[in-house]
Motif scaffolding. Structure first.
Motif, PDB file in Angstrom:
ATOM      1  N   HIS A   1      -3.428 -12.222 -12.920  1.00  0.00           N
ATOM      2  CA  HIS A   1      -2.666 -12.968 -14.225  1.00  0.00           C
ATOM      3  C   HIS A   1      -2.999 -12.373 -15.499  1.00  0.00           C
ATOM      4  N   LEU A   2      -2.910 -10.877 -15.495  1.00  0.00           N
ATOM      5  CA  LEU A   2      -3.503 -10.301 -16.761  1.00  0.00           C
ATOM      6  C   LEU A   2      -2.009 -10.074 -17.642  1.00  0.00           C
TER       7      LEU A   2
ATOM      8  N   LEU B   1      -2.075  -2.348 -10.246  1.00  0.00           N
ATOM      9  CA  LEU B   1      -1.335  -2.631 -11.528  1.00  0.00           C
ATOM     10  C   LEU B   1      -0.552  -4.027 -11.044  1.00  0.00           C
ATOM     11  N   LEU B   2      -0.025  -4.076  -9.707  1.00  0.00           N
ATOM     12  CA  LEU B   2       0.460  -5.253  -9.306  1.00  0.00           C
ATOM     13  C   LEU B   2      -0.460  -6.315  -9.029  1.00  0.00           C
ATOM     14  N   LYS B   3      -1.745  -6.101  -8.593  1.00  0.00           N
ATOM     15  CA  LYS B   3      -2.513  -6.936  -8.340  1.00  0.00           C
ATOM     16  C   LYS B   3      -3.305  -7.838  -9.590  1.00  0.00           C
ATOM     17  N   ALA B   4      -3.416  -6.678 -10.736  1.00  0.00           N
ATOM     18  CA  ALA B   4      -3.801  -7.055 -12.022  1.00  0.00           C
ATOM     19  C   ALA B   4      -2.744  -8.301 -12.658  1.00  0.00           C
TER      20      ALA B   4
ATOM     21  N   LEU C   1      -2.718  -5.106 -19.606  1.00  0.00           N
ATOM     22  CA  LEU C   1      -2.226  -4.428 -18.620  1.00  0.00           C
ATOM     23  C   LEU C   1      -2.335  -2.953 -19.238  1.00  0.00           C
ATOM     24  N   ALA C   2      -1.316  -2.810 -20.188  1.00  0.00           N
ATOM     25  CA  ALA C   2      -1.328  -1.619 -20.873  1.00  0.00           C
ATOM     26  C   ALA C   2      -2.501  -1.006 -21.264  1.00  0.00           C
TER      27      ALA C   2
ATOM     28  N   GLU D   1       0.737  -1.390  -0.088  1.00  0.00           N
ATOM     29  CA  GLU D   1      -0.036  -0.016  -0.169  1.00  0.00           C
ATOM     30  C   GLU D   1       0.894   1.327  -0.009  1.00  0.00           C
ATOM     31  N   THR D   2       2.112   1.340   0.518  1.00  0.00           N
ATOM     32  CA  THR D   2       3.032   2.456   0.606  1.00  0.00           C
ATOM     33  C   THR D   2       3.216   2.761  -0.926  1.00  0.00           C
ATOM     34  N   ALA D   3       3.156   1.775  -1.819  1.00  0.00           N
ATOM     35  CA  ALA D   3       3.592   2.150  -3.093  1.00  0.00           C
ATOM     36  C   ALA D   3       2.507   2.999  -3.867  1.00  0.00           C
TER      37      ALA D   3
END
Length: 180
Positions: free
Chosen positions: A135-136, A127-130, A141-142, A118-120
């Protein structure tokens, strides 16, 4: 011996041969399936007996059934029965069978990791979750996050990971901090 008794005996012998053949074909795969999912041999036997009853009822019913592969059909029935048995058994399992300390430690580790993610920032977190959880592919993602191409999305993902790494370094955290 009367003809009627001979026919009944023949029918009994035929049924025994039928069931013996089914046992030889399909019991081993069913037992392996149940064992791989934490079941015992006795449970595998029970599941297989129920499977045979269902199969026999299906075969002897008035409906015409075209079964191409008996072994696969029996395994399918057994899988469904095992799943039902497993779900019912889990509902009745007492809480003291679980290692509550291990579950609590795992939850603490998860909470710590989430805190540092969350600090990011929210966008990085999404983005990281996706990418990692959903597994996108990078191309999608783009598109989803409005980047000009896959290279830009890859760079953004890398920068998000670097933000998290820097936070961990800044706080002098080690791997052990997450598992204790």
């Amino acid at each position: 011996m009367m003809a009627e008794d001979q026919n009944r005996l023949l029918t009994v012998e035929m049924r025994e041969a039928f069931f013996t053949g089914l046992y030889k074909k399909a019991f081993s795969p069913v037992a392996h399936y149940v064992a791989r999912r934490g079941g015992s041999l006795d449970e595998a036997k029970d599941i297989f007996q129920d499977t045979l009853v269902i199969y026999y009822e299906k075969v002897t019913s008035a409906e015409t059934t075209n079964i191409v592969n008996e072994k696969a059909y029996l395994l399918g029935i057994a899988k469904k029965l095992w799943l039902q048995h497993y779900k019912a058994d889990c509902k009745h399992q007492p809480l003291n069978n679980f290692d509550l300390e291990a579950i609590a430690e795992e939850q603490l580790s998860t909470d710590k990791i989430l805190h540092y993610l969350e600090t990011a920032g929210k966008r990085c977190m999404e983005l990281l979750k996706a990418f990692y959880y959903d597994h996108l592919p990078v191309g999608k993602l783009a598109t989803r996050f409005g980047y000009s191409g896959t290279h830009s999305a890859t760079v953004a993902k890398y920068k998000c990971l670097e933000k998290v790494r820097e936070t961990v370094k800044y706080n002098s955290l080690k791997y052990a901090d997450f598992i204790e």
